[in-house]
Design a protein around this motif. Structure first.
Motif, PDB file in Angstrom:
ATOM      1  N   SER B 354       0.822  -1.209   0.000  1.00 38.92           N
ATOM      2  CA  SER B 354       0.000   0.000   0.000  1.00 38.92           C
ATOM      3  C   SER B 354       0.857   1.260   0.000  1.00 38.92           C
ATOM      4  CB  SER B 354      -0.914   0.035   1.225  1.00 38.92           C
ATOM      5  OG  SER B 354      -2.097  -0.669   0.961  1.00 38.92           O
ATOM      6  N   PHE B 355       1.883   1.277   0.858  1.00 36.21           N
ATOM      7  CA  PHE B 355       2.733   2.463   0.956  1.00 36.21           C
ATOM      8  C   PHE B 355       3.497   2.704  -0.332  1.00 36.21           C
ATOM      9  CE2 PHE B 355       3.237   4.355   5.290  1.00 36.21           C
ATOM     10  CZ  PHE B 355       2.053   3.861   5.755  1.00 36.21           C
ATOM     11  N   LEU B 422       1.425  -4.706 -10.493  1.00 40.85           N
ATOM     12  CA  LEU B 422       1.707  -3.664  -9.510  1.00 40.85           C
ATOM     13  C   LEU B 422       1.825  -2.306 -10.191  1.00 40.85           C
ATOM     14  CD1 LEU B 422       2.177  -3.191  -6.535  1.00 40.85           C
ATOM     15  CD2 LEU B 422       4.629  -3.388  -6.964  1.00 40.85           C
ATOM     16  N   MET B 423       2.477  -2.311 -11.362  1.00 44.75           N
ATOM     17  CA  MET B 423       2.637  -1.044 -12.072  1.00 44.75           C
ATOM     18  C   MET B 423       1.275  -0.495 -12.504  1.00 44.75           C
ATOM     19  SD  MET B 423       5.018  -0.253 -15.328  1.00 44.75           S
ATOM     20  CE  MET B 423       3.698  -0.052 -16.499  1.00 44.75           C
ATOM     21  N   LEU B 424       0.421  -1.401 -12.973  1.00 43.67           N
ATOM     22  CA  LEU B 424      -0.906  -0.943 -13.399  1.00 43.67           C
ATOM     23  C   LEU B 424      -1.695  -0.388 -12.216  1.00 43.67           C
ATOM     24  CD1 LEU B 424      -2.024  -3.650 -15.997  1.00 43.67           C
ATOM     25  CD2 LEU B 424      -0.955  -1.431 -16.351  1.00 43.67           C
ATOM     26  N   VAL B 425      -1.562  -1.042 -11.071  1.00 44.23           N
ATOM     27  CA  VAL B 425      -2.255  -0.532  -9.883  1.00 44.23           C
ATOM     28  C   VAL B 425      -1.748   0.873  -9.549  1.00 44.23           C
ATOM     29  CG1 VAL B 425      -2.528  -0.829  -7.393  1.00 44.23           C
ATOM     30  CG2 VAL B 425      -2.839  -2.768  -8.923  1.00 44.23           C
ATOM     31  N   ASP B 502      -6.333  -8.857  -9.254  1.00 42.57           N
ATOM     32  CA  ASP B 502      -6.650  -9.467  -7.966  1.00 42.57           C
ATOM     33  C   ASP B 502      -5.403 -10.058  -7.319  1.00 42.57           C
ATOM     34  OD1 ASP B 502      -8.978 -11.129  -9.999  1.00 42.57           O
ATOM     35  OD2 ASP B 502      -6.788 -11.316 -10.105  1.00 42.57           O
ATOM     36  N   SER B 503      -4.254  -9.794  -7.933  1.00 43.26           N
ATOM     37  CA  SER B 503      -3.049 -10.356  -7.331  1.00 43.26           C
ATOM     38  C   SER B 503      -2.332  -9.361  -6.427  1.00 43.26           C
ATOM     39  CB  SER B 503      -2.096 -10.842  -8.436  1.00 43.26           C
ATOM     40  OG  SER B 503      -1.659  -9.739  -9.189  1.00 43.26           O
ATOM     41  N   VAL B 504      -2.667  -8.073  -6.564  1.00 42.84           N
ATOM     42  CA  VAL B 504      -1.995  -7.082  -5.726  1.00 42.84           C
ATOM     43  C   VAL B 504      -2.765  -6.947  -4.414  1.00 42.84           C
ATOM     44  CG1 VAL B 504      -1.307  -4.682  -5.504  1.00 42.84           C
ATOM     45  CG2 VAL B 504      -1.070  -5.843  -7.686  1.00 42.84           C
ATOM     46  N   ILE B 509      -7.623  -4.469   0.923  1.00 40.66           N
ATOM     47  CA  ILE B 509      -8.011  -5.773   0.380  1.00 40.66           C
ATOM     48  C   ILE B 509      -7.694  -6.873   1.386  1.00 40.66           C
ATOM     49  CG2 ILE B 509      -7.486  -7.431  -1.440  1.00 40.66           C
ATOM     50  CD1 ILE B 509      -7.160  -5.043  -3.302  1.00 40.66           C
ATOM     51  N   TYR B 510      -6.566  -6.673   2.041  1.00 39.42           N
ATOM     52  CA  TYR B 510      -6.188  -7.627   3.090  1.00 39.42           C
ATOM     53  C   TYR B 510      -7.282  -7.680   4.157  1.00 39.42           C
ATOM     54  CZ  TYR B 510      -3.243  -9.794   6.685  1.00 39.42           C
ATOM     55  OH  TYR B 510      -2.734 -10.622   7.659  1.00 39.42           O
ATOM     56  N   ILE B 511      -7.768  -6.520   4.562  1.00 37.82           N
ATOM     57  CA  ILE B 511      -8.811  -6.470   5.593  1.00 37.82           C
ATOM     58  C   ILE B 511     -10.100  -7.089   5.066  1.00 37.82           C
ATOM     59  CG2 ILE B 511     -10.256  -4.913   6.952  1.00 37.82           C
ATOM     60  CD1 ILE B 511      -7.846  -3.047   7.173  1.00 37.82           C
ATOM     61  N   THR B 512     -10.451  -6.756   3.818  1.00 38.27           N
ATOM     62  CA  THR B 512     -11.658  -7.315   3.224  1.00 38.27           C
ATOM     63  C   THR B 512     -11.582  -8.846   3.227  1.00 38.27           C
ATOM     64  OG1 THR B 512     -11.723  -5.404   1.772  1.00 38.27           O
ATOM     65  CG2 THR B 512     -13.155  -7.251   1.202  1.00 38.27           C
TER      66      THR B 512
END
Lengths: 369, 558, 361
Positions: B354-355, B422-425, B502-504, B509-512
């Protein structure tokens, strides 16, 4: 060092004409005031000299060299704005040393210059202060010191005294002019205040609607105005309309409503033309009404009111057909007259100017803003 | 040093300046705007898929239901925000009282909470939580619809109060005073003078809140999961973004033609409606006239004095406290519960992701947003500046899930896909944070008198020197504040991330996923989700405090 | 209607007193200017009178009635702001008829009043325009009409002319006085411009550091200032430090200038040996064949006269005026100057020095 020449400059901001075929030459080391009402194009004119605004057409020359396309930072012309624009995040000292550091002068000589500039404006003890901690007058002085420390030979002053209290403004006029003269700078000072211009300028350029309408020494602009507007803008004038009925080499005669015949300086305007007569309130005199023949008597009226204004008094006189004329007299005359009294109005004919009636109408011509 | 000097010199060349500006604009258009709305072209190229969905009545029902839910919820939320935000804005701008600073901080706090956390907190506070959550709440039997409204109010409310306050600050207080010296009671003065001058602020506030509510995915998703409205196999209640997210996961990515068609359709509907709204709201607000022909001095007087104004202020405060603050903070009630072991490894890796995403996105925003922001701020009234000014809002108003989906399709068409997920995110996060950063920069630059830089240049500074020595130091604190705001926004974002890949595994997302596990019967996961949330809040809170310290430091200097 | 009395008004912001313990009475129909440098508390005073602020101490009376706690919308005091503050979304007529409207006086009154007052300021022909279409001077005239249309008998003017061009300012101040005198209302006009104060007012209240320094008609305050500060602030003056050197029983006084000649001044109550300052205005200094020796440093054209600046043998700066019809000296010339004895005002020398006493900010 530099003589500045503007040649046929035009500038238009979305339909608002800020410069309309404007040409002007400012001599080396001259202190020139550009005087005009708000929105006349004064500031634009100045911004074009230092390059912050580009003219639509026309050229700007410094010492004969065309600088129209030269970058602002290379022109060596510095501006002093009415809000002073002291960099708020820097101390007074860092503000003043800004230009020497940018120009990478040797640190020792930069420091030397800054010290002497701060000294010159008597604020050396405020070097570590932030601009916000200073009073208006002090900020103005620091802005001046910063401009002087840059080594620029052209100083552009954009209403530098506007934000100050009236009394302080008067004190700073002398100071500002003498500092600029001492440094031998070419100064262009923009102002709407005709007293300031008269007192400070070597020459005055009166600007209106993007055009220079008169350039001359203060006394010339004051006493020989080029248009009725200048007559009333630079020193208040009595303005009367009438018809030119006689004219010779000594003077002209204008017959005005109420049947009065006013005498003015000689003119080339043909007899029979509709004209405007202007005479400065300071050149208008009053005296107790008399039947004797007074050479410069123009008309007779009744005093409406007398205002005591300090060094001078203003006497408003209502004259049949002409409305109200004002006369500015020395204050020692205050006790001589009373409201309601009948007085003669006189002036020396050579102090009265005569102009053909402006095409766009008198009211439009005389608008002050 | 020598690099800086080189740039200083180069900046003196107008061609270089123009190229740099063109590059920044091109970046904005090609990397941000076009990918964001790329999905619209798919309606033509993939018409068959879309057409299949259009003829499938049951899927259409769900889609139209979801769109209706999204827009009606956003509308209700925004109207409530305006009603309670107005008195609050007045309190914040026109009153001086002790504790104003505290109130100011409290107001911003919900912005520091990732929405996924708020989703969890709000359900536990208001509704009947699912089996496995032992923290007691009010336990009201409210519908998913009402719950989503309550949730969205929390994170849109600060935006509304902020934008109303900003405009109110610009309205000359002397107008109101002048009206009152002319005999108008305060109520009449506000109604006939201040409110009519307020339209621009209302429009901005409206669009910001509406767009934020329309976009929100993570919190809504968690809330609906907990309410049992969405399960892995289907759902009884969707909003637009949650539907896209659900399709994406339920069908294992956008590979199945059915999911593809539905996702394209709903994305396009959301984008088109949102853009229409942007234009319409502006127009309606600007044309809207508050009637001032008639006044009722006696009523005005009664409303302006005595208990009524006080009651209004008390209600505004009560709303802030009971609807916004307490439900947000309710997550801390989990601290009273015994917790199992927390998987710090998982939490840390998600936090790191996230950071990284947020940090890179914000840095890119600032670097490439600066020239555009300077241009917009310094050329008001210029055609290009006005167009840019409007365009900057586009990624803001597009629901982030649709934006993410669109972006994935765009880069996918160039062959980029999960390999560089990751880059796309990061690109996705750049898109929706860019407007926040640029808006903030524009606001900050507008405040700075251009004569500072002009004077610096006449003193011999090159344009880039004037920027780095004068303009940047003056706006530094605002740049930081805007940056951190965008950072927390990126940190809390779920929809765009899910829609792209859905891989990042970012922290929301971790909390979800923890909550989903909880719903699946691993009850200790609820507590773990709560603990992770609290850790996340702590991080965001520290960041917010840094902003405040910075911006207040800035005030002192100015 | 319109008699105002301030009884020991103080206004405190935190620890700072904007005004302290001010008492003042203003008569019905009087035009009073509150004059002073920036930050002297002059605006605070009219804000207190119009009810925009409530004083921390003291009472405000209008026609003998205590109005201290009456809210501003019920005070019925017209107020004109420095930044004009015309409502930008209303046209001129709606601006001027705003007060009758909010008082619900009916369409007819609104129509009549707005017509009457727009006419008064000569703006009726443009009643349908919006404020942004007017120049600054025109806007301020409409703002005055709007304040007057409330039917108020008291008008507060908060630096009404300072945002305008110098020449417009001069024109408007004559017009301003004409308008309000015709209506016979009570006016309090705040300004930092002493010329403006001199030409509009019946009485000037000079303020400094939150207190009243002195009050008087323009004539009194110009001819007989009671302090060095007033002498310098209102009108220009030459200030010379000297010592009383001789005094007759009748009060006829002579003073000795610094290191130099002795001159006669007006009658005083000082004693021989007292350190004093004399104030003599430039129009009361004349060149003569004998008198204070001075070297001309500057000659400036001021329109109707020349201003000659000199440095005297006493190291004092002395300025005087020469009519444009007379011959002017050149820079570097030596001149002899004499003072009009009757127009010389003598003050005790301020303890902090003259510089400190006449400081403007």
């Amino acid at each position: 060092m530099p003589e500045i020449r503007l040649e046929s400059i035009c500038k238009d901001f979305d339909g608002h004409v800020a410069a309309d075929d404007l040409s002007l030459t400012i001599g080396d080391g001259e202190y020139l005031c550009i005087l005009g009402p708000t929105g006349a194009g004064k500031t634009t004119c100045m911004r074009m000299i230092c390059g912050l605004t580009r003219p639509d057409s026309g050229r700007v020359y410094f010492d004969g060299e065309d600088v129209t396309d030269m970058d602002v930072d290379l022109r060596n012309s510095t501006m002093l704005s009415q809000s002073y624009s002291l960099f708020p995040h820097m101390s007074v000292y860092n503000n003043v040393i800004f230009a020497p550091r940018i120009k990478e002068w040797p640190e020792e000589s930069a420091k030397q210059i800054v010290r002497s500039m701060l000294n010159m404006v008597h604020l050396e003890q405020k070097a570590d202060w932030k601009p916000a901690q200073l009073s208006g007058g002090q900020q103005q002085r620091i802005a001046l010191a910063r401009a002087l420390a840059s080594g620029s030979k052209v100083l552009l002053l954009d209403e530098p005294l506007r934000a100050l209290d009236a009394r302080l403004r008067i004190n700073l006029r002398k100071e500002l002019r003498s500092l600029a003269k001492e440094m031998g700078l070419t100064c262009i000072h923009v102002t709407h205040d005709q007293d300031e211009a008269l007192e400070m300028a070597d020459r005055i350029a009166v600007i209106r609607r993007g055009r220079i309408i008169q350039v001359g020494e203060p006394r010339d602009v004051f006493e020989n105005p080029a248009t009725p507007f200048v007559a009333n803008f630079v020193g208040r004038s009595n303005v009367v309309t009438g018809r030119l009925t006689a004219s010779d080499g000594d003077h002209a005669e204008v017959t005005v409503p109420g049947g009065w015949v006013l005498r003015t300086r000689p003119t080339g305007i043909p007899v029979g033309t509709d004209v405007v007569v202007t005479v400065k309130v300071g050149s208008t005199k009053v005296s107790h009404a008399t039947d004797e023949d007074i050479p410069n008597r123009m008309c007779t009226g009744t005093i409406e009111r007398i205002l005591y204004e300090g060094a001078t008094i203003t006497v408003d006189v209502s004259v049949d057909g002409m409305g109200t004329l004002s006369a500015k007299l020395p204050n020692r005359k205050y006790d001589d007259y009373k409201a309601g009294e009948t007085v003669d109005i006189q002036w020396v004919p050579s102090k009265a100017s005569v102009f053909t009636m402006p095409e766009q109408g008198l009211e439009e011509e005389m608008r002050l803003d | 040093m020598s690099v800086l000097k080189r740039i200083d010199e180069l900046s003196g060349n107008p061609k270089v300046r123009r190229s740099w500006f063109t590059l920044a604009c091109a970046f904005f258009l090609i990397i941000i705007v076009i990918p964001s709305i790329f999905v619209v072209t798919k309606i033509l190229t993939e018409w068959d898929l879309v057409n299949n969905i259009l003829s499938d009545a049951s899927t259409m029902d769900i889609i139209m239901g979801a769109v209706w839910n999204s827009f009606s919820i956003a509308f209700i939320v925004t109207v409530i925000d305006i009603l309670v935000g107005l008195p609050m804005a007045w309190i914040m701008v026109r009153r001086e009282f002790r504790g104003k600073n505290v109130l100011d901080t409290l107001m911003d706090l919900p912005l520091a909470f990732p929405t996924a956390v708020l989703g969890l907190s709000v359900v536990v506070f208001w509704a009947v939580p699912p089996e496995g959550i032992t923290v007691p709440g009010l336990g009201l039997g409210i519908t998913p619809y009402m719950l989503v409204v309550l949730l969205h109010i929390i994170f849109t409310y600060p935006y509304m109060v902020r934008s109303l306050s900003a405009i109110l600050e610009q309205i000359e207080p002397n107008y109101e005073t002048a009206a009152m010296t002319l005999g108008a009671s305060r109520w009449t003065a506000v109604r006939t003078i201040t409110l009519p001058l307020f339209r621009a602020g209302l429009a901005t506030g409206f669009i910001l809140c509406f767009a934020r509510s329309l976009s929100e995915t993570g919190g809504t998703n968690i809330a609906l999961l907990l309410m049992g409205a969405i399960t892995d196999d289907g759902g009884t209640f969707f909003t637009g973004p949650t539907f896209i997210a659900w399709m994406k996961t339920a069908f294992g990515g956008a590979t199945s033609p059915e999911a593809m068609g539905a996702m394209i359709l709903i994305s396009v509907i959301m984008i088109v409606f949102a853009l229409i709204l942007l234009v319409v709201v502006r127009k309606v607000m600007m044309g809207f006239r508050i009637p001032i022909k008639k006044v009722w001095p006696d009523i005005g007087r009664k409303v302006s004095r005595g208990l009524l104004p006080k009651a209004k202020d008390v209600l505004a405060m009560a709303f802030l406290l009971f609807v916004v603050l307490i439900p947000s903070f309710y997550i801390f009630a989990f601290l009273t519960q015994p917790t199992g072991d927390i998987d710090f490894g998982g939490l840390l890796s998600a936090t790191g992701t996230s950071f990284l995403v947020a940090g890179v996105a914000v840095a890119v925003d600032i670097v490439f947003g600066m020239p555009v922001a300077i241009y917009i701020a310094r050329n008001k009234g210029n055609r290009l500046a006005d167009v840019l000014d409007e365009l900057v809002n586009v990624p803001l108003i597009i629901p982030t899930t649709a934006l993410g989906f669109s972006l994935a399709l765009f880069w996918g068409s160039f062959g980029f896909s999960d390999s560089v997920a990751l880059m796309l995110v990061v690109l996705g996060h750049i898109s929706f944070t860019y407007p926040l950063v640029v808006r903030n920069l524009v606001g900050a630059i507008e405040e700075v008198d251009p004569s500072y830089e002009e004077i610096a240049i006449t003193l011999g500074a090159k344009p880039f020197q004037a920027f780095r020595k004068i303009l940047f130091p003056i706006i530094k604190s605002s740049v930081l504040a805007g940056g951190i705001l965008a950072f927390t926004r990126s940190l809390g974002e779920t929809g765009a991330t899910v829609a792209i890949s859905d891989s990042v595994n970012t922290i929301p997302i971790y909390i979800t996923n923890l909550v989903k596990a909880g719903m699946a019967g691993e009850y200790t996961m609820f507590a773990e989700a709560a603990m992770c949330s609290i850790v996340l809040i702590a991080i965001c809170f520290v960041l917010m405090m840094v902003i405040r310290a910075m911006s207040q430091g800035g005030d002192r200097d100015a | 209607m319109g008699k105002i009395k301030l009884d020991r008004i103080s206004m405190r912001f935190g620890d700072f007193y904007a005004v302290r313990d001010i008492s003042l009475e203003i008569n019905n129909g009087e035009y009073v200017t509150i004059l002073g440098p920036s930050g002297c508390g002059k605006t605070t005073l009219i804000k207190v009178i119009s009810g925009i602020w409530t004083p921390t101490e003291g009472k405000v009376y209008v026609d003998g009635v205590d109005v201290t706690d009456v809210p501003m919308e019920d005070r019925d005091v017209g107020y004109v702001f420095q930044n004009i503050a015309l409502f930008p979304h209303l046209n001129l007529r709606d601006n001027v008829s705003y007060s009758p409207r909010v008082k619900d006086l009916g369409d007819q009154v609104m129509e009549e009043r707005s017509t009457e007052y727009l006419e008064l300021v000569n703006m009726l022909a443009r009643a349908g325009m919006f404020p942004s279409e007017l120049s600054g001077g025109e806007q301020q005239k409409v703002a005055i009409a709007r304040a007057l249309a409330s039917g108020s008998k008291m008008l507060m003017l908060d630096e009404p002319l300072s945002a305008l061009d110098a020449r417009v300012r001069m024109e408007l101040r004559y017009e301003l006085r004409r308008i309000v005198k015709r209506l016979g209302i009570t006016v309090l006009h705040v300004t930092h411009d002493q010329e403006e104060a001199m030409s509009v007012s019946d009485r000037i209240v000079l303020m400094r550091y939150g207190a009243i320094a002195e009050t008087g008609s323009p004539l009194e305050i110009y001819r007989h200032p009671k302090s060095v500060f007033a002498a310098n602030f209102i009108g220009e003056t030459n200030l010379l430090e000297c010592t009383v050197s001789d005094k007759s029983k009748m009060g006829k006084t002579k003073v000795r200038l610094r290191g130099g000649p002795e001159i006669r001044v007006s009658r005083t109550n000082f004693n021989i040996g007292d350190p004093v300052v004399i104030s003599v205005r430039p129009e009361h200094v004349y060149p003569a064949t004998d008198g204070l020796r001075a070297e001309v440093t500057d000659v400036v054209f001021m329109g109707t006269y020349w201003r000659v600046r000199t440095i005297a043998e006493t190291r004092d700066h002395v300025e005087y005026n020469v009519s444009t019809s007379d011959e002017i000296p050149e820079v570097g010339d030596m001149v002899h100057l004499v003072f009009n004895k009757k127009a010389t005002v003598v003050f005790a020398r301020p303890e902090g020095g003259i510089e400190e006493e006449i400081r403007l900010e």
